[in-house]
Write a protein that holds these residues in place. Structure first.
Motif, mmCIF file in Angstrom:
data_model
loop_
_atom_site.group_PDB
_atom_site.id
_atom_site.type_symbol
_atom_site.label_atom_id
_atom_site.label_comp_id
_atom_site.label_asym_id
_atom_site.label_seq_id
_atom_site.Cartn_x
_atom_site.Cartn_y
_atom_site.Cartn_z
ATOM 1 N N LYS A 163 0.896 -1.137 -0.014
ATOM 2 C CA LYS A 163 -0.046 -0.171 -0.191
ATOM 3 C C LYS A 163 1.027 1.026 -0.141
ATOM 4 C CE LYS A 163 -4.163 2.327 2.924
ATOM 5 N NZ LYS A 163 -4.871 2.287 3.872
ATOM 6 N N GLY A 167 1.393 4.059 -3.026
ATOM 7 C CA GLY A 167 0.963 5.321 -2.733
ATOM 8 C C GLY A 167 2.153 6.375 -3.322
ATOM 9 N N GLY A 170 2.062 7.248 -6.570
ATOM 10 C CA GLY A 170 0.513 8.348 -7.295
ATOM 11 C C GLY A 170 -0.163 7.837 -8.000
ATOM 12 N N ALA A 171 -1.135 8.870 -8.359
ATOM 13 C CA ALA A 171 -2.172 8.022 -9.115
ATOM 14 C C ALA A 171 -2.620 7.763 -10.159
ATOM 15 C CB ALA A 171 -3.633 9.794 -9.412
ATOM 16 N N ASP A 172 -0.967 7.411 -11.172
ATOM 17 C CA ASP A 172 -1.301 6.880 -12.275
ATOM 18 C C ASP A 172 -0.114 6.003 -11.783
ATOM 19 O OD1 ASP A 172 1.250 8.615 -11.376
ATOM 20 O OD2 ASP A 172 1.648 9.002 -14.338
ATOM 21 N N SER A 173 -0.121 5.063 -10.533
ATOM 22 C CA SER A 173 0.654 3.965 -10.731
ATOM 23 C C SER A 173 0.329 3.010 -11.377
ATOM 24 C CB SER A 173 0.381 3.806 -9.154
ATOM 25 O OG SER A 173 -0.599 3.154 -8.494
ATOM 26 N N LYS A 204 -2.595 -2.462 -10.147
ATOM 27 C CA LYS A 204 -2.117 -1.511 -9.420
ATOM 28 C C LYS A 204 -1.103 -0.587 -9.540
ATOM 29 C CE LYS A 204 -5.430 -1.711 -4.744
ATOM 30 N NZ LYS A 204 -5.408 -1.515 -3.339
#
Length: 375
Positions: A163, A167, A170-173, A204
């Motif tokens: 996790k 995190g 970032g958002a485009d992981s 993810k």
């Protein structure tokens, strides 16, 4: 594979965000020993011998924390009459098997076993059982007829690591490539760390390469990371899941040697001093803090209660159940873990007196410590 009480699971996850310690004395009582068929002598006094078998010295925790804490706690619980007979296998499974046999021959009263190889040690566990000596698996779930198990919530460790890495990316992981550097296949904990991490990483991120680190040895981790850089490309590696701090250190050194301009997020586990310093410096993104004092103290309590026939106390300390490939519903205690980052160094390793500010904040890290107001 562990089978865990759902209520406890929720509690452990909630506790993972804080460094609050659990009260071991006020756990309550459950019925029975959950599959343990050996009977401890109710007449055994304080003059007990606790055999302690630890797996290696590469990780500094065993010599620095586990053994001294267990020794101190056994002495405290037995008014100074109890003795801890200690052996370290130094990552040699055959040596550990011989050490266990010696403890059986010497007729210790109970054995705390942190196995090098959870499968091959099973025959030694059976010999101890046949000799009427209870064996408590410590930190790693050994196979064979063990009486109880105490460790950290290993799947949760992997979940916390995974996790944190997602995190950090970032958002485009989901478009970014990572390398998975797992632990040794001979250690059942490594499989649980991996399983927990994969549950958070799946869909993810892009897992480009996965490696198992033989013997948890940083030298082997370095060789694997060199392969990953060659096959994936240095600039394409957005992050690294490293199962523990020793592997993390090898990964970071290898990335730097390869010429990386900025070290990508790298996870870890064990909160070793050098890892805490790397986190301060910004080279390592996070580690997992595990309260060794809590685990070791509880293990000592379990061992003493088991051989003194104090079933109420023993049951209170083993309210969970786990299963190994050879045994089901083993009485257990799973200790919660904490995500260690720059932001909670003071509330974890410093608060629990694992390290002092002086130990952490040496000259190369003084500026970082000052910025965090660590004094």
């Amino acid at each position: 594979m562990n089978t865990r009480n759902t209520g406890l699971r929720r509690t452990v996850i909630a506790l993972a965000s804080s460094a609050a310690a659990l009260s071991l004395a006020g756990c309550g009582v459950v019925d029975g020993l959950g599959g343990s068929d050996a009977k401890a002598s109710p007449t055994k006094g304080d003059d007990i011998k606790v055999g302690l078998l630890l797996p290696e010295k590469e990780n500094t925790r065993y010599e620095k924390f586990d053994y001294p804490i267990i020794k101190e706690q056994v002495e405290k619980l037995t008014e100074g009459k109890g003795e801890v007979v200690y052996q370290n296998a130094e990552q040699d499974a055959g040596k550990q098997l011989s050490q266990l046999q010696q403890m059986v021959d010497d007729k210790v009263d109970v054995i705390l076993l942190d196995s090098v190889d959870s499968k091959s040690i099973a025959k030694g566990v059976k010999k101890a059982k046949d000799a009427g000596i209870p064996v408590i698996a410590y930190d790693r779930l050994a196979q064979g007829p063990i009486d109880a198990y105490i460790s950290f919530d290993n799947e949760l460790v992997g979940e916390v690591q995974g996790k944190a890495l997602v995190g950090a990316l970032g958002a485009d992981s989901a478009t970014k490539k990572i390398i998975m550097m797992n632990g040794a296949t001979t250690d059942p904990n490594a499989a649980q760390f991996k399983s927990g991490a994969e549950s958070e990483l799946k869909d993810k991120v892009i897992i480009s390469k996965t490696y198992d680190t033989k013997d948890w040895n940083p030298v082997n981790a370095k060789a694997n990371m060199e392969k990953a850089i060659q096959e994936v490309g240095l600039d394409n590696i957005a992050g690294v899941y490293a199962a523990n701090d020793g592997i993390a250190g090898a990964v970071i050194d290898t990335l730097k040697s390869a010429g990386v301009s900025k070290v990508p997020p790298v996870t870890g586990q064990d909160s070793e001093l050098v890892a805490v310093q790397r986190i301060l410096k910004g080279d390592q993104f996070m580690s997992v803090y595990k309260s060794y004092p809590q685990e070791a103290s509880a293990a000592a309590e379990m061992a003493v209660a088991r051989v003194q026939g104090r079933s109420i106390e023993f049951d209170a300390l083993t309210r969970d159940k786990v299963s190994s490939p050879t045994n089901k519903d083993i009485p257990a205690q799973l200790v919660p873990v904490v995500d260690l980052t720059k932001g909670n160094i003071e509330d974890t390793v410093l608060q629990d007196s694992i390290y002092t500010v002086k130990q952490i904040c040496t000259a190369p890290y003084k500026a970082a410590c000052d910025a965090l107001k660590l004094k």
